[in-house]
Design an enzyme around this catalytic site. Structure first.
Site, PDB file in Angstrom:
ATOM      1  N   SER A 146     -13.188 -50.981 102.841  1.00  0.00           N
ATOM      2  CA  SER A 146     -13.532 -51.562 104.140  1.00  0.00           C
ATOM      3  C   SER A 146     -12.640 -51.002 105.238  1.00  0.00           C
ATOM      4  CB  SER A 146     -13.361 -53.086 104.082  1.00  0.00           C
ATOM      5  OG  SER A 146     -13.404 -53.667 105.370  1.00  0.00           O
ATOM      6  N   TYR A 161      -8.763 -60.514 102.668  1.00  0.00           N
ATOM      7  CA  TYR A 161      -9.899 -59.641 102.370  1.00  0.00           C
ATOM      8  C   TYR A 161      -9.468 -58.180 102.469  1.00  0.00           C
ATOM      9  CZ  TYR A 161     -14.260 -57.085 103.041  1.00  0.00           C
ATOM     10  OH  TYR A 161     -15.276 -56.168 102.940  1.00  0.00           O
TER      11      TYR A 161
END
Length: 349
Positions: free
Chosen positions: A145, A170
Site C-alpha cells: 500500500s 494498517y
C-alpha cells in the site's frame, strides 16, 4: 496458467479475477466475505464473476462454486487465516501463480480495531507464504500500500524512499508484508512482487472510500466531510488501469539475477503519477452528478497523510505499465455505474 486470487470478492481482486478468467486462465477466487462493509457490494461483484446464490452471507465454507458465466472461474469461501484449509487447497489445486489481495483494509478502521489487522494481514499472509513454500509456485504477487510511505514528505514517492515511519497499524502491517515476502524469497527462492497500491476508484469501489461516500452524500443532498479543510492530494487511479498493471506484473516474475543481492523480490508503486487536489476530485464528482456538495471542513484525521504521489517510473520501465484513464473519464464511468441498477447500494431519490 492456474492462478489463485485471494480477496476475490474485493474491489481490486474481483476485477483481476475477471480479467484473468476472461483471457482464459484457470482461476480460483477465494474470499471470506466478511462484513467489514456492506456484503451486498461483495455479492454484486461475485455475480459479475458468475457466482450466483440467494444468500451470500450463508455461502458454504470450503466448498468450490463454479461460475455460470466464466468457464474458467471457480470460487471458494475461505479465510487465509485457516492454515489447514488453505494448505489443502494448495495441495489439491497446484497453483502456478498466486495473487494475494486478502487483507483487512482501511486506515481509520485500524485505529479502533487493531487486532483484525494482525489476524488477516500478518498471520494470514504468513499462511500464504508457507503454502507457496510447501507447494512451490512460479510467482506470488501481493498487495502492499502507498500508506507505507507514512510521514514521507518528498514527492513523488519512490520505491527507494525510506518507509520506516508509518502513521497507522494498517501501514505497519503492509510494510511487514514486504519484509516477510523478501525473507521467504531469500530463504526459499520464491519469486515475489509487492505492489504499493495508491488510491483506487471506479465501479464497484468500497463504500468506505471517498468516491462512494461523496457520491452517496451529494446525491441525497447530505453534507460531505472534507478533511484537512480540503488541503489534501491523492494519486487517484482508475480500477481498470490498476488491474491491468497488476496482471502485467503477475506475468513477469522477478528473476534473481536481475534483482538486488540475487533475491527474486521486487516492490513497485502502482498509481497514476498525476496527483489531484481533493477539492478538484470533489468538483469532478459534482460535475458528473450535476449537483453541488454541501461541504463540512474538518481537521486531518488520525492515520491520514497529507499527500500520496506515486513515482511509477520503475514499473513503467521494467514491466511496461502505462495508465490510460484520465480523472474526468474515470469519474464519468464511476458515476454512470453508481446511478445504474448494477449498484446494489444505490439510493433512490
Amino acid at each position: 496458467m492456474k492462478v489463485l486470487v485471494t480477496g476475490a470478492a474485493g474491489f481490486i481482486g474481483s476485477k483481476i479475477a475477471f480479467m484473468l478468467a476472461s483471457r482464459g486462465d484457470d482461476v480460483v477466487g477465494l474470499d471470506n466475505i466478511n462484513d467489514y462493509y456492506d456484503v451486498r457490494l461483495k455479492a454484486g461483484r461475485l455475480r459479475e464473476l458468475g457466482i450466483e446464490t440467494d444468500d451470500y452471507c450463508n455461502l458454504p465454507w470450503n466448498e468450490m462454486q463454479n461460475s455460470h458465466t466464466l468457464p474458467t472461474f471457480r470460487f471458494v469461501r475461505m479465510g487465509i487465516e485457516n492454515m489447514e484449509q488453505l494448505d489443502a487447497l494448495f495441495a489439491n489445486e497446484k497453483f502456478d501463480r498466486v495473487v494475494n489481495l486478502a487483507a483487512q483494509a482501511g486506515v481509520r478502521y485500524s485505529i479502533t480495531n487493531p487486532y483484525a489487522y494482525l489476524t488477516s494481514n500478518l498471520i494470514g499472509f504468513l499462511n500464504i507464504l508457507e503454502c507457496c513454500r510447501h507447494h512451490p509456485v512460479e510467482h506470488l504477487l501481493y498487495a502492499s500500500s502507498s500508506s507505507v510511505y507514512g510521514m514521507n514528505t518528498k514527492a513523488p514517492f519512490s520505491e527507494d524512499d525510506k518507509v520506516d515511519s508509518p502513521v497507522s497499524l494498517y501501514a505497519a502491517s503492509k510494510k511487514s508484508n514486504e519484509l516477510m515476502a523478501h525473507s521467504y524469497s531469500k530463504l526459499y527462492g520464491i519469486p515475489v512482487t509487492g505492489l504499493r497500491y495508491f488510491t483506487v476508484y471506479g465501479p464497484w469501489g468500497r463504500p468506505d472510500m471517498a468516491p462512494m461516500l461523496f457520491a452517496s452524500a451529494i446525491s441525497q443532498g447530505k453534507p460531505i466531510n472534507v478533511f484537512n479543510n480540503g488541503d489534501m492530494i491523492r494519486d487517484f487511479t482508475y480500477i481498470d488501469d490498476i488491474a491491468t498493471g497488476s496482471i502485467q506484473c503477475l506475468d513477469q516474475p522477478p528473476v534473481a539475477e536481475k534483482c538486488p543481492n540475487g533475491v527474486p523480490a521486487r516492490v513497485y508503486n502502482i498509481g497514476c503519477s498525476n496527483p489531484v487536489k481533493l477539492m478538484d476530485f470533489i468538483s469532478e464528482i459534482e460535475g458528473a452528478l450535476g449537483m453541488e456538495a454541501i461541504k463540512i471542513m474538518k481537521p486531518m484525521q488520525p492515520g491520514d497523510v497529507y499527500m500520496t504521489n506515486a513515482d511509477t517510473t520503475r514499473l513503467e520501465t521494467e514491466i511496461g505499465y502505462k495508465p490510460h484513464v484520465r480523472l474526468h473519464e474515470g469519474i464519468a464511468k464511476f458515476i454512470d455505474w453508481y446511478q445504474s441498477s448494477k449498484n446494489p447500494l444505490k439510493i433512490e431519490n
